[in-house]
Design an enzyme around this catalytic site. Structure first.
Site, PDB file in Angstrom:
ATOM      1  N   LYS A 117      26.797  -0.315-106.061  1.00 37.86           N
ATOM      2  CA  LYS A 117      25.376  -0.566-106.369  1.00 37.86           C
ATOM      3  C   LYS A 117      24.716   0.572-107.155  1.00 37.86           C
ATOM      4  O   LYS A 117      23.812   0.324-107.952  1.00 37.86           O
ATOM      5  CB  LYS A 117      24.595  -0.817-105.079  1.00 37.86           C
ATOM      6  CG  LYS A 117      24.868  -2.172-104.459  1.00 37.86           C
ATOM      7  CD  LYS A 117      23.976  -2.401-103.260  1.00 37.86           C
ATOM      8  CE  LYS A 117      24.318  -3.731-102.608  1.00 37.86           C
ATOM      9  NZ  LYS A 117      23.452  -4.051-101.485  1.00 37.86           N
TER      10      LYS A 117
ATOM     11  N   ASP B 160      17.503  -6.717-103.157  1.00 36.40           N
ATOM     12  CA  ASP B 160      17.641  -6.368-101.730  1.00 36.40           C
ATOM     13  C   ASP B 160      16.314  -5.901-101.146  1.00 36.40           C
ATOM     14  O   ASP B 160      15.920  -6.320-100.058  1.00 36.40           O
ATOM     15  CB  ASP B 160      18.614  -5.186-101.560  1.00 36.40           C
ATOM     16  CG  ASP B 160      20.065  -5.599-101.648  1.00 36.40           C
ATOM     17  OD1 ASP B 160      20.364  -6.776-101.415  1.00 36.40           O
ATOM     18  OD2 ASP B 160      20.905  -4.726-101.956  1.00 36.40           O
TER      19      ASP B 160
HETATM   20  P1  NDP Z   1      26.551   2.147 -97.313  1.00 38.39           P
HETATM   21  O1  NDP Z   1      28.037   2.247 -97.193  1.00 38.39           O
HETATM   22  O2  NDP Z   1      25.890   2.653 -98.531  1.00 38.39           O
HETATM   23  O3  NDP Z   1      25.952   2.950 -96.049  1.00 38.39           O
HETATM   24  C1  NDP Z   1      26.521   2.770 -94.786  1.00 38.39           C
HETATM   25  C2  NDP Z   1      25.624   3.444 -93.748  1.00 38.39           C
HETATM   26  O4  NDP Z   1      26.185   3.175 -92.472  1.00 38.39           O
HETATM   27  C3  NDP Z   1      25.571   4.963 -93.886  1.00 38.39           C
HETATM   28  O5  NDP Z   1      24.319   5.409 -93.468  1.00 38.39           O
HETATM   29  C4  NDP Z   1      26.667   5.395 -92.910  1.00 38.39           C
HETATM   30  O6  NDP Z   1      26.471   6.697 -92.396  1.00 38.39           O
HETATM   31  C5  NDP Z   1      26.463   4.408 -91.807  1.00 38.39           C
HETATM   32  N1  NDP Z   1      27.648   4.226 -90.990  1.00 38.39           N
HETATM   33  C6  NDP Z   1      28.828   3.676 -91.366  1.00 38.39           C
HETATM   34  N2  NDP Z   1      29.685   3.665 -90.335  1.00 38.39           N
HETATM   35  C7  NDP Z   1      29.026   4.230 -89.293  1.00 38.39           C
HETATM   36  C8  NDP Z   1      29.383   4.501 -87.946  1.00 38.39           C
HETATM   37  N3  NDP Z   1      30.594   4.190 -87.470  1.00 38.39           N
HETATM   38  N4  NDP Z   1      28.458   5.079 -87.148  1.00 38.39           N
HETATM   39  C9  NDP Z   1      27.240   5.376 -87.607  1.00 38.39           C
HETATM   40  N5  NDP Z   1      26.837   5.158 -88.877  1.00 38.39           N
HETATM   41  C10 NDP Z   1      27.734   4.587 -89.703  1.00 38.39           C
HETATM   42  O7  NDP Z   1      26.155   0.634 -96.990  1.00 38.39           O
HETATM   43  P2  NDP Z   1      24.787  -0.142 -97.352  1.00 38.39           P
HETATM   44  O8  NDP Z   1      23.673   0.809 -97.183  1.00 38.39           O
HETATM   45  O9  NDP Z   1      24.904  -0.867 -98.627  1.00 38.39           O
HETATM   46  O10 NDP Z   1      24.786  -1.266 -96.211  1.00 38.39           O
HETATM   47  C11 NDP Z   1      24.506  -0.932 -94.864  1.00 38.39           C
HETATM   48  C12 NDP Z   1      24.478  -2.197 -94.029  1.00 38.39           C
HETATM   49  O11 NDP Z   1      23.439  -3.044 -94.473  1.00 38.39           O
HETATM   50  C13 NDP Z   1      25.765  -3.030 -94.126  1.00 38.39           C
HETATM   51  O12 NDP Z   1      26.053  -3.552 -92.852  1.00 38.39           O
HETATM   52  C14 NDP Z   1      25.405  -4.151 -95.053  1.00 38.39           C
HETATM   53  O13 NDP Z   1      26.144  -5.326 -94.797  1.00 38.39           O
HETATM   54  C15 NDP Z   1      23.938  -4.347 -94.717  1.00 38.39           C
HETATM   55  N6  NDP Z   1      23.226  -4.949 -95.832  1.00 38.39           N
HETATM   56  C16 NDP Z   1      22.668  -6.177 -95.621  1.00 38.39           C
HETATM   57  C17 NDP Z   1      22.001  -6.804 -96.619  1.00 38.39           C
HETATM   58  C18 NDP Z   1      21.400  -8.128 -96.342  1.00 38.39           C
HETATM   59  O14 NDP Z   1      21.051  -8.824 -97.295  1.00 38.39           O
HETATM   60  N7  NDP Z   1      21.234  -8.514 -95.101  1.00 38.39           N
HETATM   61  C19 NDP Z   1      21.863  -6.215 -97.955  1.00 38.39           C
HETATM   62  C20 NDP Z   1      22.458  -4.903 -98.079  1.00 38.39           C
HETATM   63  C21 NDP Z   1      23.126  -4.319 -97.038  1.00 38.39           C
HETATM   64  P3  NDP Z   1      27.082   7.991 -93.166  1.00 38.39           P
HETATM   65  O15 NDP Z   1      26.089   8.353 -94.222  1.00 38.39           O
HETATM   66  O16 NDP Z   1      27.174   9.005 -92.085  1.00 38.39           O
HETATM   67  O17 NDP Z   1      28.408   7.589 -93.710  1.00 38.39           O
END
Ligand code: NDP
Length: 494
Positions: free
Chosen positions: A284, A320
């Site tokens: 993205k 989004d």
């Molecule tokens: P990114 O990969 O950019 O970010 C992931 C986030 O999740 C980071 O803050 C990461 O923390 C955190 N994370 C991942 N694994 C863990 C864990 N085991 N414990 C704690 N924190 C964790 O993803 P996105 O921001 O694009 O998406 C995030 C969520 O939002 C996803 O589930 C996605 O499906 C959902 N989403 C839903 C949408 C919708 O239309 N409903 C649209 C866009 C996203 P760290 O920085 O420490 O790695």
């Protein structure tokens, strides 16, 4: 031709599969290598459409565990039953059966494994030198999404030389060629008879090929769209956009482009003249420098989830953030409300900025606190580590981490006992009912699920892609059904 592959381990299973031959299938392929004992004459007799007999060798990804000679004899036996087609493997003993094919037409096939795709044109020419062969079949495993373009060139070469060629790629990166094969002139594309009955990696079911992607209808004029991401395994986008196209009877198809790097996707985007595409993880942000223009919101949030082609220019949008705000603001006003936002990834960052602009008092909590701090410094809000959540109260808790997402559905981003808020909004949409939402509801906290946001962003995207109002109810039912909580067949009524 659309070929329905029957890959069962018993005669009973294979015969039962013949009860549900898809109306659009032109032939059935019996993959005999998985069956113990088989009766080829009975299979041919019961098949309502022409039969192909295939006994795939282990070297080509088949399931047979016996010896070479045994396989050869089984193949000979299958051929003697007189199927419409027999599949023989190139450059193997199988070729000795070509003169014995009689009325059966020979498909001469080869399946170069991953990393060994080699020179496909040279392979085609060597295969084309064989006599007594009706159809050539070349199915390499895609190492990169650009291998799909090599298939397209190969099919163009075969057409120039007047040869029948079935060609597409295996593997997730090769899906595009399976879906566009017929429109590129492939003699056939193959689909499994049922989910779980796939005979090759990346194979879809014949129902998905025919009903969802409408592969027999896709032609040179079909407008192509898709989704760029990695991995794409469980993306709902192809399902909902294709249902919407079908509902409006648009000559358009939405394809999955599974690419690890944007650089491998760009030639595909150009060559296929994609009219628009969705962008998901992890691209993205990285897509932005490759676009000619991005709208104001995308620039501000540093994230693009939608690209459309205007002439030769590619323009990026973000649907989004507006979707998240619509979902939230339909339920409540965010101004002066204390928001605890879990996650500082792409979605979290964009939502944090948008809520801050709307006057919400945002605190970002993230597993990696440094990332949260950099973001909060840039926005001018507060931040902490994920473990800090719960030390202060909040009005709205938003989960923008991927915790709780399929397949890890038993996980929750913060301990259930620390949940204290008026509203919980979970961005995760698969499953629609996350553990976080269930625990919140147990504590009488009102909830908003990620599916609403997902549908909102997809509908806005659809409007950008097509210029037409999205058929919202159709898209919702397609998503609900794909997620397994709508009555079968329901979306057909829409
Ligand atoms: P990114 O990969 O950019 O970010 C992931 C986030 O999740 C980071 O803050 C990461 O923390 C955190 N994370 C991942 N694994 C863990 C864990 N085991 N414990 C704690 N924190 C964790 O993803 P996105 O921001 O694009 O998406 C995030 C969520 O939002 C996803 O589930 C996605 O499906 C959902 N989403 C839903 C949408 C919708 O239309 N409903 C649209 C866009 C996203 P760290 O920085 O420490 O790695």
């Amino acid at each position: 031709m659309l070929i329905q592959v029957i890959f069962e381990d018993s005669m009973e299973g294979a015969l039962a599969a013949l009860d549900s031959v898809h109306a659009d299938a032109d032939a059935v392929e019996f993959r005999l290598d998985r069956m113990g004992d088989f009766d080829p004459a009975l299979l041919i007799d019961r098949a309502p459409i022409p039969a192909i007999m295939t006994f795939r060798s282990r070297e080509s990804g088949g399931a047979f565990r016996g010896g070479r000679r045994q396989r050869f004899e089984q193949l000979r036996r299958a051929l003697q039953a007189g199927p419409a087609y027999v599949d023989l493997e190139f450059d193997t003993d199988d070729e000795r059966l070509i003169p014995a094919a009689g009325e059966s037409r020979v498909i001469l096939s080869t399946h170069p494994p991953e990393g060994q795709t080699g020179d496909l044109e040279d392979l085609f020419r060597r295969m084309a030198g064989r006599t007594g062969v009706e159809v050539l079949k070349i199915v390499p495993c895609a190492d990169s999404i650009t291998d799909n373009l090599r298939i397209r060139s190969l099919l163009a070469l075969a057409a120039r030389e007047g040869r029948s060629l079935a060609a597409f790629c295996m593997g997730g990166r090769g899906l595009v060629s399976r879906l566009l094969a017929l429109s590129w002139g492939s003699w056939a594309t193959y689909g499994a008879a049922r989910k779980g009955g796939e005979s090759a990696s990346g194979q879809l079911t014949v129902g998905e090929l025919a009903d969802l992607f409408r592969v027999k209808r896709v032609g040179r004029e079909t407008r192509l769209f898709g989704i760029l991401g990695f991995p794409l395994g469980h993306s709902l986008s192809p399902c909902i956009h294709n249902h919407a196209f079908r509902h409006l009877d648009l000559d358009a198809c939405y394809l999955p482009f599974e690419a690890e790097s944007i650089s491998e996707f760009l030639p595909v985007m150009e060559e296929l003249r994609l009219e628009g595409f969705s962008v998901t993880l992890p691209h993205k942000e990285a897509i932005i420098p490759h676009l000619d223009e991005v709208d104001e919101k995308s620039r501000e949030f540093g994230s693009v989830n939608t690209v459309i082609r205007r002439g030769n220019r590619h323009v990026g949008f973000n649907t989004d953030v507006s979707a998240a705000l619509r979902v939230l603001e339909r339920a409540l006003s965010v101004r002066d409300r204390r928001v605890a936002l879990l996650g500082a990834g792409g979605a979290g960052a964009a939502i944090a900025r948008a809520l801050h602009q709307r006057g919400a008092l945002v605190t970002i909590y993230n597993r990696s606190p440094d990332r949260a701090r950099r973001l909060s410094d840039a926005i001018g809000c507060r931040s902490g580590a994920l473990d800090d959540y719960g030390k202060e109260s909040c009005d709205i808790l938003i989960n923008a981490t991927s915790v709780g997402m399929y397949p890890d559905v038993g996980e929750i981003p913060v301990p259930a006992g620390t949940l204290r808020a008026e509203w919980v909004f979970d961005l995760v949409y698969n499953p629609p009912e996350t553990l976080l939402l269930r625990e919140a509801r147990k504590r009488s906290i009102r909830t908003l699920g990620g599916l609403e946001m997902f549908l909102e962003q997809a509908m806005e995207q659809f409007q950008l892609f097509t210029g037409k109002p999205p058929p919202g109810a159709v898209m919702r039912r397609a998503a609900e059904r794909a997620l397994g909580f709508a009555a079968p067949g329901e979306e057909r009524d829409a």
